[in-house]
Design an enzyme around this catalytic site. Structure first.
Site, PDB file in Angstrom:
ATOM      1  N   LEU A 104     -20.688   8.767  -4.398  1.00 54.70           N
ATOM      2  CA  LEU A 104     -21.090   8.218  -5.685  1.00 54.70           C
ATOM      3  C   LEU A 104     -22.588   7.956  -5.704  1.00 54.70           C
ATOM      4  O   LEU A 104     -23.269   8.145  -6.697  1.00 54.70           O
ATOM      5  CB  LEU A 104     -20.330   6.893  -5.869  1.00 54.70           C
ATOM      6  CG  LEU A 104     -19.953   6.410  -7.251  1.00 54.70           C
ATOM      7  CD1 LEU A 104     -19.347   7.512  -8.092  1.00 54.70           C
ATOM      8  CD2 LEU A 104     -18.990   5.241  -7.114  1.00 54.70           C
ATOM      9  N   GLU A 105     -23.100   7.504  -4.553  1.00 56.00           N
ATOM     10  CA  GLU A 105     -24.523   7.168  -4.438  1.00 56.00           C
ATOM     11  C   GLU A 105     -24.960   7.394  -2.995  1.00 56.00           C
ATOM     12  O   GLU A 105     -24.116   7.449  -2.102  1.00 56.00           O
ATOM     13  CB  GLU A 105     -24.748   5.703  -4.832  1.00 56.00           C
ATOM     14  CG  GLU A 105     -23.915   4.765  -3.983  1.00 56.00           C
ATOM     15  CD  GLU A 105     -23.763   3.383  -4.574  1.00 56.00           C
ATOM     16  OE1 GLU A 105     -24.130   3.178  -5.743  1.00 56.00           O
ATOM     17  OE2 GLU A 105     -23.278   2.517  -3.836  1.00 56.00           O
ATOM     18  N   CYS A 125      13.309   0.052  16.539  1.00 62.99           N
ATOM     19  CA  CYS A 125      13.129   1.447  16.952  1.00 62.99           C
ATOM     20  C   CYS A 125      14.443   1.932  17.575  1.00 62.99           C
ATOM     21  O   CYS A 125      15.214   1.125  18.096  1.00 62.99           O
ATOM     22  CB  CYS A 125      11.997   1.536  17.970  1.00 62.99           C
ATOM     23  SG  CYS A 125      11.767   3.185  18.663  1.00 62.99           S
ATOM     24  N   ASP A 148      -3.698   7.314   3.154  1.00 68.90           N
ATOM     25  CA  ASP A 148      -2.824   7.854   2.112  1.00 68.90           C
ATOM     26  C   ASP A 148      -2.473   9.300   2.446  1.00 68.90           C
ATOM     27  O   ASP A 148      -2.992   9.881   3.396  1.00 68.90           O
ATOM     28  CB  ASP A 148      -3.493   7.734   0.728  1.00 68.90           C
ATOM     29  CG  ASP A 148      -4.760   8.587   0.611  1.00 68.90           C
ATOM     30  OD1 ASP A 148      -4.701   9.805   0.871  1.00 68.90           O
ATOM     31  OD2 ASP A 148      -5.824   8.034   0.241  1.00 68.90           O
ATOM     32  N   HIS A 178      -7.293   7.481  11.236  1.00 68.62           N
ATOM     33  CA  HIS A 178      -6.947   6.055  11.153  1.00 68.62           C
ATOM     34  C   HIS A 178      -5.456   5.835  10.885  1.00 68.62           C
ATOM     35  O   HIS A 178      -5.062   4.741  10.480  1.00 68.62           O
ATOM     36  CB  HIS A 178      -7.786   5.365  10.067  1.00 68.62           C
ATOM     37  CG  HIS A 178      -9.232   5.197  10.478  1.00 68.62           C
ATOM     38  ND1 HIS A 178     -10.232   4.855   9.592  1.00 68.62           N
ATOM     39  CD2 HIS A 178      -9.841   5.323  11.686  1.00 68.62           C
ATOM     40  CE1 HIS A 178     -11.398   4.785  10.245  1.00 68.62           C
ATOM     41  NE2 HIS A 178     -11.182   5.085  11.509  1.00 68.62           N
ATOM     42  N   ARG A 184       0.857  -1.219   0.000  1.00 59.15           N
ATOM     43  CA  ARG A 184       0.000   0.000   0.000  1.00 59.15           C
ATOM     44  C   ARG A 184       0.886   1.260   0.000  1.00 59.15           C
ATOM     45  O   ARG A 184       0.622   2.214  -0.688  1.00 59.15           O
ATOM     46  CB  ARG A 184      -0.913   0.058   1.239  1.00 59.15           C
ATOM     47  CG  ARG A 184      -1.708  -1.175   1.584  1.00 59.15           C
ATOM     48  CD  ARG A 184      -3.047  -1.168   0.873  1.00 59.15           C
ATOM     49  NE  ARG A 184      -2.943  -1.659  -0.486  1.00 59.15           N
ATOM     50  CZ  ARG A 184      -2.702  -2.928  -0.821  1.00 59.15           C
ATOM     51  NH1 ARG A 184      -2.560  -3.855   0.079  1.00 59.15           N
ATOM     52  NH2 ARG A 184      -2.616  -3.282  -2.086  1.00 59.15           N
ATOM     53  N   GLY A 203     -17.331  10.608   0.358  1.00 54.22           N
ATOM     54  CA  GLY A 203     -16.728   9.346  -0.069  1.00 54.22           C
ATOM     55  C   GLY A 203     -16.509   8.342   1.041  1.00 54.22           C
ATOM     56  O   GLY A 203     -15.520   7.615   1.045  1.00 54.22           O
ATOM     57  N   GLN A 207     -10.336   9.497   7.151  1.00 54.27           N
ATOM     58  CA  GLN A 207     -10.142   8.101   7.562  1.00 54.27           C
ATOM     59  C   GLN A 207      -9.070   7.458   6.689  1.00 54.27           C
ATOM     60  O   GLN A 207      -8.674   6.326   6.934  1.00 54.27           O
ATOM     61  CB  GLN A 207     -11.449   7.319   7.392  1.00 54.27           C
ATOM     62  CG  GLN A 207     -12.585   7.844   8.246  1.00 54.27           C
ATOM     63  CD  GLN A 207     -13.907   7.233   7.802  1.00 54.27           C
ATOM     64  OE1 GLN A 207     -14.281   6.158   8.233  1.00 54.27           O
ATOM     65  NE2 GLN A 207     -14.627   7.914   6.925  1.00 54.27           N
TER      66      GLN A 207
HETATM   67  P1  OAD Z   1     -15.577   2.325   1.995  1.00 51.77           P
HETATM   68  O1  OAD Z   1     -14.844   1.507   0.995  1.00 51.77           O
HETATM   69  O2  OAD Z   1     -16.386   1.642   3.031  1.00 51.77           O
HETATM   70  O3  OAD Z   1     -16.568   3.315   1.257  1.00 51.77           O
HETATM   71  C1  OAD Z   1     -16.165   4.076   0.161  1.00 51.77           C
HETATM   72  C2  OAD Z   1     -17.313   4.998  -0.208  1.00 51.77           C
HETATM   73  O4  OAD Z   1     -16.867   5.828  -1.255  1.00 51.77           O
HETATM   74  C3  OAD Z   1     -18.580   4.285  -0.706  1.00 51.77           C
HETATM   75  O5  OAD Z   1     -19.708   4.833  -0.057  1.00 51.77           O
HETATM   76  C4  OAD Z   1     -18.608   4.581  -2.211  1.00 51.77           C
HETATM   77  O6  OAD Z   1     -19.941   4.753  -2.693  1.00 51.77           O
HETATM   78  C5  OAD Z   1     -17.874   5.900  -2.254  1.00 51.77           C
HETATM   79  N1  OAD Z   1     -17.158   6.150  -3.517  1.00 51.77           N
HETATM   80  C6  OAD Z   1     -16.447   5.275  -4.258  1.00 51.77           C
HETATM   81  N2  OAD Z   1     -15.889   5.875  -5.311  1.00 51.77           N
HETATM   82  C7  OAD Z   1     -16.253   7.183  -5.249  1.00 51.77           C
HETATM   83  C8  OAD Z   1     -15.994   8.337  -6.046  1.00 51.77           C
HETATM   84  N3  OAD Z   1     -15.227   8.287  -7.133  1.00 51.77           N
HETATM   85  N4  OAD Z   1     -16.546   9.513  -5.667  1.00 51.77           N
HETATM   86  C9  OAD Z   1     -17.328   9.589  -4.566  1.00 51.77           C
HETATM   87  N5  OAD Z   1     -17.596   8.543  -3.766  1.00 51.77           N
HETATM   88  C10 OAD Z   1     -17.073   7.355  -4.095  1.00 51.77           C
HETATM   89  O7  OAD Z   1     -14.474   3.289   2.665  1.00 51.77           O
HETATM   90  P2  OAD Z   1     -14.546   4.134   4.001  1.00 51.77           P
HETATM   91  O8  OAD Z   1     -15.927   4.594   4.294  1.00 51.77           O
HETATM   92  O9  OAD Z   1     -13.464   5.137   3.925  1.00 51.77           O
HETATM   93  O10 OAD Z   1     -10.624   1.697   8.421  1.00 51.77           O
HETATM   94  O11 OAD Z   1     -14.133   3.046   5.071  1.00 51.77           O
HETATM   95  C11 OAD Z   1     -14.010   3.442   6.405  1.00 51.77           C
HETATM   96  C12 OAD Z   1     -12.931   2.645   7.094  1.00 51.77           C
HETATM   97  O12 OAD Z   1     -13.167   1.259   6.919  1.00 51.77           O
HETATM   98  C13 OAD Z   1     -11.550   2.828   6.543  1.00 51.77           C
HETATM   99  O13 OAD Z   1     -10.870   3.977   7.026  1.00 51.77           O
HETATM  100  C14 OAD Z   1     -10.849   1.605   7.006  1.00 51.77           C
HETATM  101  C15 OAD Z   1     -11.908   0.594   6.631  1.00 51.77           C
HETATM  102  O14 OAD Z   1     -11.884  -0.574   7.250  1.00 51.77           O
HETATM  103  C16 OAD Z   1      -9.491   1.220   8.940  1.00 51.77           C
HETATM  104  O15 OAD Z   1      -8.618   0.714   8.281  1.00 51.77           O
HETATM  105  C17 OAD Z   1      -9.404   1.383  10.424  1.00 51.77           C
END
Ligand code: OAD
Length: 244
Positions: free
Chosen positions: A211-212, A146, A90, A119, A55, A184, A87
């Site tokens: 996106l939705e 470390c 990157d 995160h 990653r 997002g 969250q």
């Molecule tokens: P998700 O993968 O759960 O959700 C991504 C969201 O982005 C979805 O609702 C998609 O509809 C939306 N999406 C995708 N492409 C898009 C675009 N081009 N424009 C707009 N929206 C778009 O990711 P997160 O909600 O970030 O935690 O996930 C939350 C946490 O779950 C992460 O930080 C991570 C994961 O497990 C840890 O690692 C602790």
């Protein structure tokens, strides 16, 4: 007028960073519990380090997109308080902000007022013993030591079951905001998914950009649906020209 923005994987999707909840239920080919928990790290540190090494290396191939740039512009031009909580692990928000030197460099690890990585961050490592955090761009090995000589370095990532970072500062800002914007993110992972309710309780206007419509759509006053790279710049232009 105070703004808090929460971003998730969807804002980086158009830059080429995979989101978490893809249709196959896997995260880049792995079950979350095999790579993103303290137990996984104890069980198989080689796999976990190699997963995050991949990653981290991928960050060299990606660039911030129009949505990251629009938020940096908003931070520069907004008169009230502004906090971006991401969250994402990157560094695309950081790089977009770097285009505006007036936003200032971030304090070593306390996080700067404008941006909190709740995160963690791929480009940092943390000692398993003394918990000191350091910048880290190369691969991490299982035995990367470390400077304290007591512990080894693990990714500075919040795994499932661990406490997200700087929660007090985030909750304080959300409880005092006038506008809360969620971009997002699927709204599936707490505590981030609970911020919208906290903002509503504070009387803030709430906006979802995705996106939705997500499962949390009913908690947002307004929604903008489509690619973040198009919707976020439109939203920012509108906000800067008309205010709240
Ligand atoms: P998700 O993968 O759960 O959700 C991504 C969201 O982005 C979805 O609702 C998609 O509809 C939306 N999406 C995708 N492409 C898009 C675009 N081009 N424009 C707009 N929206 C778009 O990711 P997160 O909600 O970030 O935690 O996930 C939350 C946490 O779950 C992460 O930080 C991570 C994961 O497990 C840890 O690692 C602790």
């Amino acid at each position: 007028m105070n703004i808090v923005i929460l971003t998730g994987a969807g804002i980086s999707a158009e830059s080429g960073v995979p989101t978490f909840r893809a249709q196959d239920g896997l995260w880049c080919g792995h079950r979350v519990e095999d790579v993103a928990t303290p137990e996984a790290y104890e069980r198989n540190p080689v796999l976990v380090q190699s997963f995050y090494n991949t990653r981290r290396a991928q960050l060299r191939e990606v660039q911030p997109n129009d949505a990251h740039h629009a938020l940096a512009r908003l931070e520069r031009d907004w008169d009230g308080d502004y906090l971006l909580v991401t969250q994402n692990v990157d560094d695309l928000h950081d790089r977009a902000r770097d285009a505006y030197p007036e936003l200032g460099r971030r304090d070593a690890f306390a996080g700067r007022p404008g941006l909190i990585h709740m995160h963690g961050e791929l480009l940092k490592a943390r000692c398993t013993e003394c918990e000191q955090v350091c910048h880290w761009r190369a691969d991490l090995e299982v035995h990367s030591a470390c400077v304290c000589q007591n512990g080894v370095l693990r990714p500075h990532i919040v795994w499932f079951g661990e406490m997200p970072l700087m929660m007090h500062a985030i909750e304080r800002a959300v409880a005092q905001c006038d506008l809360f914007v969620s971009i997002g993110t699927s709204g599936a992972v707490y505590p981030a998914a609970g911020f919208v309710q906290l903002a509503r309780a504070a009387g803030a206007e709430t906006v979802e950009i995705n996106l939705e419509p997500t499962v949390q759509r009913g908690l947002f006053d307004r929604g903008y649906y489509g690619l973040a790279g198009a919707q976020v710049p439109l939203f920012v232009e509108e906000l800067l020209s008309t205010g709240l």
